[in-house]
Design an enzyme around this catalytic site. Structure first.
Site, PDB file in Angstrom:
ATOM      1  N   GLN A   1       0.961  -1.227   0.069  1.00 49.41           N
ATOM      2  CA  GLN A   1       0.066  -0.242   0.073  1.00 49.41           C
ATOM      3  C   GLN A   1       0.881   1.345  -0.054  1.00 49.41           C
ATOM      4  OE1 GLN A   1      -3.410   0.177   2.744  1.00 49.41           O
ATOM      5  NE2 GLN A   1      -3.957   2.108   2.013  1.00 49.41           N
ATOM      6  N   PHE A   2       1.282   1.699  -1.179  1.00 49.36           N
ATOM      7  CA  PHE A   2       2.221   2.825  -1.324  1.00 49.36           C
ATOM      8  C   PHE A   2       1.381   4.180  -0.658  1.00 49.36           C
ATOM      9  CE2 PHE A   2      -0.676   3.457  -4.985  1.00 49.36           C
ATOM     10  CZ  PHE A   2      -0.543   4.948  -5.196  1.00 49.36           C
ATOM     11  N   THR A   3       0.385   4.132  -0.583  1.00 46.00           N
ATOM     12  CA  THR A   3      -0.449   5.365   0.178  1.00 46.00           C
ATOM     13  C   THR A   3      -0.177   5.772   1.505  1.00 46.00           C
ATOM     14  OG1 THR A   3      -2.438   4.180   0.363  1.00 46.00           O
ATOM     15  CG2 THR A   3      -2.186   5.115  -1.474  1.00 46.00           C
TER      16      THR A   3
END
Length: 146
Positions: free
Chosen positions: A78-80
């Site tokens: 989850q790059f966010t």
């Protein structure tokens, strides 16, 4: 690396309507690699996940690890988690590792976890995923691995 750890009663990840990863009791781990991360951070993250005492013992104290309770790990990229919201209303994700490095480190975390723990499920890097969970407690812990 940045991780968001949730103690769950159950969790699953679906891609295009198909379940690609699922666990019963355990930890849902959302993972984001950062540009300066490497092998050392991947190893440190897995070490911490397996030893983190967030499950209750007989006295009701958080004294047991996922290994102690025989729980599963569901690890999802989850790059966010690297979002920077300080500059306005649209988050910037420049704090996340470039896609190829992010993929390599995510896959390395999975490999290390699978070598050391019998129940490891995963999402699919870069996919549009739907994550369902029943947060137990709720217990949600942010973690930064340097």
């Amino acid at each position: 690396m940045i991780a968001l750890i949730q103690r769950v009663r159950r969790a699953r990840v679906q891609v295009a309507g198909d379940t690609v990863g699922e666990i019963a009791q355990g930890l849902l781990v959302l993972v984001c690699a950062q540009p300066a991360d490497g092998e050392a951070q991947a190893v440190k993250l897995v070490d911490k996940l397996l030893k983190l005492r967030v499950f209750s013992d007989e006295a009701g104290k958080m004294n047991r690890s996922v290994q102690d309770v025989g729980g599963g790990l569901l690890i999802v990229s989850q790059f966010t988690l690297a979002a920077d919201t300080s500059g306005g209303n649209r988050p910037s994700f420049t704090g996340a590792a470039p896609a190829e490095l992010g993929r390599q480190l995510y896959e390395r975390v999975l490999q290390l976890a699978r070598e050391r723990h019998p129940q490891v499920a995963a999402g699919i890097f870069g996919a549009d995923m739907q994550v369902e969970l029943v947060n137990d407690g709720p217990v949600t812990i942010p973690m930064h691995i340097a």
